[in-house]
Design a protein around this motif. Sequence first.
Motif, PDB file in Angstrom:
ATOM      1  N   ASP A 173      50.277  39.502  30.802  1.00 55.51           N
ATOM      2  CA  ASP A 173      49.309  40.547  31.481  1.00 55.51           C
ATOM      3  C   ASP A 173      49.230  39.537  32.973  1.00 55.51           C
ATOM      4  OD1 ASP A 173      48.815  42.468  29.674  1.00 55.51           O
ATOM      5  OD2 ASP A 173      47.004  41.240  29.033  1.00 55.51           O
ATOM      6  N   ALA A 174      49.224  40.583  34.073  1.00 51.77           N
ATOM      7  CA  ALA A 174      48.724  40.156  35.355  1.00 51.77           C
ATOM      8  C   ALA A 174      47.246  39.954  35.285  1.00 51.77           C
ATOM      9  CB  ALA A 174      49.116  41.011  36.425  1.00 51.77           C
ATOM     10  N   VAL A 175      47.049  38.814  35.374  1.00 50.90           N
ATOM     11  CA  VAL A 175      45.298  38.264  35.210  1.00 50.90           C
ATOM     12  C   VAL A 175      44.910  38.006  36.738  1.00 50.90           C
ATOM     13  CG1 VAL A 175      43.538  36.825  34.348  1.00 50.90           C
ATOM     14  CG2 VAL A 175      45.790  37.483  32.788  1.00 50.90           C
ATOM     15  N   ASP A 176      44.020  38.903  37.189  1.00 50.84           N
ATOM     16  CA  ASP A 176      43.225  38.684  38.433  1.00 50.84           C
ATOM     17  C   ASP A 176      42.445  37.349  38.465  1.00 50.84           C
ATOM     18  OD1 ASP A 176      44.246  40.711  40.115  1.00 50.84           O
ATOM     19  OD2 ASP A 176      42.652  42.262  38.759  1.00 50.84           O
ATOM     20  N   THR A 177      42.660  36.652  39.444  1.00 49.10           N
ATOM     21  CA  THR A 177      41.673  35.494  39.642  1.00 49.10           C
ATOM     22  C   THR A 177      41.012  35.524  41.309  1.00 49.10           C
ATOM     23  OG1 THR A 177      43.286  33.979  40.777  1.00 49.10           O
ATOM     24  CG2 THR A 177      43.426  34.137  38.420  1.00 49.10           C
ATOM     25  N   ARG A 178      40.357  34.576  41.256  1.00 47.72           N
ATOM     26  CA  ARG A 178      39.542  34.659  42.514  1.00 47.72           C
ATOM     27  C   ARG A 178      40.722  34.740  43.846  1.00 47.72           C
ATOM     28  NH1 ARG A 178      34.376  30.897  44.286  1.00 47.72           N
ATOM     29  NH2 ARG A 178      34.745  30.986  46.665  1.00 47.72           N
ATOM     30  N   TYR A 179      41.854  33.782  43.418  1.00 50.26           N
ATOM     31  CA  TYR A 179      42.796  33.662  44.430  1.00 50.26           C
ATOM     32  C   TYR A 179      44.051  34.773  44.555  1.00 50.26           C
ATOM     33  CZ  TYR A 179      40.370  29.180  44.778  1.00 50.26           C
ATOM     34  OH  TYR A 179      39.410  27.945  45.055  1.00 50.26           O
ATOM     35  N   GLY A 180      43.758  35.502  43.582  1.00 46.20           N
ATOM     36  CA  GLY A 180      44.875  36.649  43.302  1.00 46.20           C
ATOM     37  C   GLY A 180      45.485  36.672  41.914  1.00 46.20           C
ATOM     38  N   PRO A 181      46.295  37.590  41.552  1.00 49.88           N
ATOM     39  CA  PRO A 181      46.908  37.711  40.289  1.00 49.88           C
ATOM     40  C   PRO A 181      47.901  36.850  39.951  1.00 49.88           C
ATOM     41  CG  PRO A 181      48.027  39.175  41.877  1.00 49.88           C
ATOM     42  CD  PRO A 181      47.037  38.585  42.496  1.00 49.88           C
ATOM     43  N   VAL A 182      47.610  36.405  38.691  1.00 46.34           N
ATOM     44  CA  VAL A 182      48.661  35.413  38.125  1.00 46.34           C
ATOM     45  C   VAL A 182      49.379  36.080  36.923  1.00 46.34           C
ATOM     46  CG1 VAL A 182      48.907  33.041  36.830  1.00 46.34           C
ATOM     47  CG2 VAL A 182      47.324  33.404  38.616  1.00 46.34           C
ATOM     48  N   GLN A 183      50.724  36.087  36.861  1.00 46.64           N
ATOM     49  CA  GLN A 183      51.589  36.572  35.696  1.00 46.64           C
ATOM     50  C   GLN A 183      52.556  35.782  35.343  1.00 46.64           C
ATOM     51  OE1 GLN A 183      53.283  40.410  36.607  1.00 46.64           O
ATOM     52  NE2 GLN A 183      52.777  40.965  34.493  1.00 46.64           N
ATOM     53  N   VAL A 184      52.840  35.431  33.985  1.00 46.36           N
ATOM     54  CA  VAL A 184      53.859  34.478  33.397  1.00 46.36           C
ATOM     55  C   VAL A 184      54.490  35.380  32.647  1.00 46.36           C
ATOM     56  CG1 VAL A 184      52.289  32.551  33.742  1.00 46.36           C
ATOM     57  CG2 VAL A 184      52.515  33.879  31.610  1.00 46.36           C
ATOM     58  N   ARG A 185      56.082  34.929  32.413  1.00 46.78           N
ATOM     59  CA  ARG A 185      56.862  35.679  31.525  1.00 46.78           C
ATOM     60  C   ARG A 185      57.662  34.533  30.766  1.00 46.78           C
ATOM     61  NH1 ARG A 185      61.803  38.522  34.381  1.00 46.78           N
ATOM     62  NH2 ARG A 185      62.242  36.199  34.865  1.00 46.78           N
ATOM     63  N   LEU A 186      57.420  34.848  29.376  1.00 45.05           N
ATOM     64  CA  LEU A 186      58.288  33.718  28.458  1.00 45.05           C
ATOM     65  C   LEU A 186      59.646  34.091  28.105  1.00 45.05           C
ATOM     66  CD1 LEU A 186      55.400  33.643  25.603  1.00 45.05           C
ATOM     67  CD2 LEU A 186      55.584  32.098  27.607  1.00 45.05           C
ATOM     68  N   SER A 187      60.338  33.045  28.078  1.00 42.21           N
ATOM     69  CA  SER A 187      61.709  33.440  27.394  1.00 42.21           C
ATOM     70  C   SER A 187      61.828  32.728  26.105  1.00 42.21           C
ATOM     71  CB  SER A 187      62.772  32.518  28.325  1.00 42.21           C
ATOM     72  OG  SER A 187      62.714  33.234  29.660  1.00 42.21           O
ATOM     73  N   LEU A 188      62.197  33.190  25.341  1.00 45.87           N
ATOM     74  CA  LEU A 188      61.977  32.708  24.020  1.00 45.87           C
ATOM     75  C   LEU A 188      63.581  32.757  23.233  1.00 45.87           C
ATOM     76  CD1 LEU A 188      59.338  35.148  23.663  1.00 45.87           C
ATOM     77  CD2 LEU A 188      58.811  33.046  21.997  1.00 45.87           C
TER      78      LEU A 188
END
Lengths: 272, 158
Positions: free
Chosen positions: B73-88
């Motif tokens: 998920d794109a997670v909103d933080t005070r400084y802006g959104p953070v989103q990660v993608r995993l490679s498995l």
Amino acid sequence: MNPAGPVIRHAEHVMGTVFSFAVRSTGAGAEVGVAEALGPVVRRLHRIDEVFSTYRPQSDISRFGRGELALAQCDPAVAEVLERCREVAAETGGWFTERPGGRLDPSGWVKGWAVEEASEQLRAAGFVQHTVTGGGDVQTCGGPWRIGIADPLRPGAVLGVLAGHDLAVATSGTAERGAHIVDPHTGRPATGLLSLTLVGRRLALTDARATAAFAMGPDLGLAWAAGHPEVEALAVLPDGTRRRTPGFAFAPPPAGSADPAHLPSLALPGRS
Amino acid sequence: MRRAVVTSTATVAGVILLLSLKPHAGTATTAQVISTGGGAGATDSAGSGSGPSAGPASGAGAGSGGSRTVTGDAVDTRYGPVQVRLSLSGGRISRIDVLQYPAGSGHDRRINADALPTLNQEAIAAQSAQIDAVSGATYTSDGYTRSLQSALDRAGTR
């Protein structure tokens, strides 16, 4: 090991920061039950903000500070909070104050107290395995929970992880908000430490004590913590040196297994 | 400003992130994962970014069969959104790409250059977001942990 069960998380923007909840629950419909329990908890947090925010001109604390309200006209929590602030000031030799910089601002007590109150509310509602974090200060209930200690020199990284049951973990420091803790004796920002983490049982007192010990600086702050058996401390000095009280059991950042069974567990005297 | 006062339990349920932390068994063989360069890949991803971008970063194809990617998920933080993608690869995390991160202020850039790669290495090493809470944490690291956890949940990794 942990009682298995989903951890339900919630983040709430309140009091100028983020409060986050991790609640472990079991059984069908757990998320609904947690959501129902969190409703009154977050409403209470917003109410505490309305009463105690120094950024709101019409809050009770702002009006009381300007002399527009008598103490008896304020929310009853105001008198209680100010009494607790005076107690911490007394036990820390004046290194804590509810008037940093001369202006009434009991935030040094209020934030940790709000987190502790939220935890107590969850516990009373039957959710006895949870953590509540407010602006980087953590109250855990049950456990073992794993609490990372932020590295003030590497934003976003952790110095290490501690694990235990029923812990309060408060970190005062300059990393997030700059030099904002005032030495009550000089009126100047305290600069002897990058961060100071205190571990205790209850967050309101632990957080306020962390503010005081941060202002004391490394030598006095650690000596003060060492003299209180119910408190452990970890300090990071401006050059990156770390000092801690002997009982601060602590693991390096998770490299292989971060199973709490493999982490040193912090032993504090029982909850008073 | 944001007066997102929760007024009903329905609203609360709407913003709850349901995360199921994985059992912690089976994480003993992680040293080799660190040394495969998963952390380095993540460092590249965070360090080469020129701004907050919602678009997919490079390196989607991990190569071998049995590989796949899962986006958190794109997670909103005070400084802006953070989103990660995993490679498995073979059911294990081989790489974590940071798709979105705040890149506005100098403070944020420090986080980009340093914090996210560090967190990436720790997460790859632990094969999960195995810290329950952080004392003294930044908002961004909280967002990272939450986005990562949502990706882990989607991936169904152990």
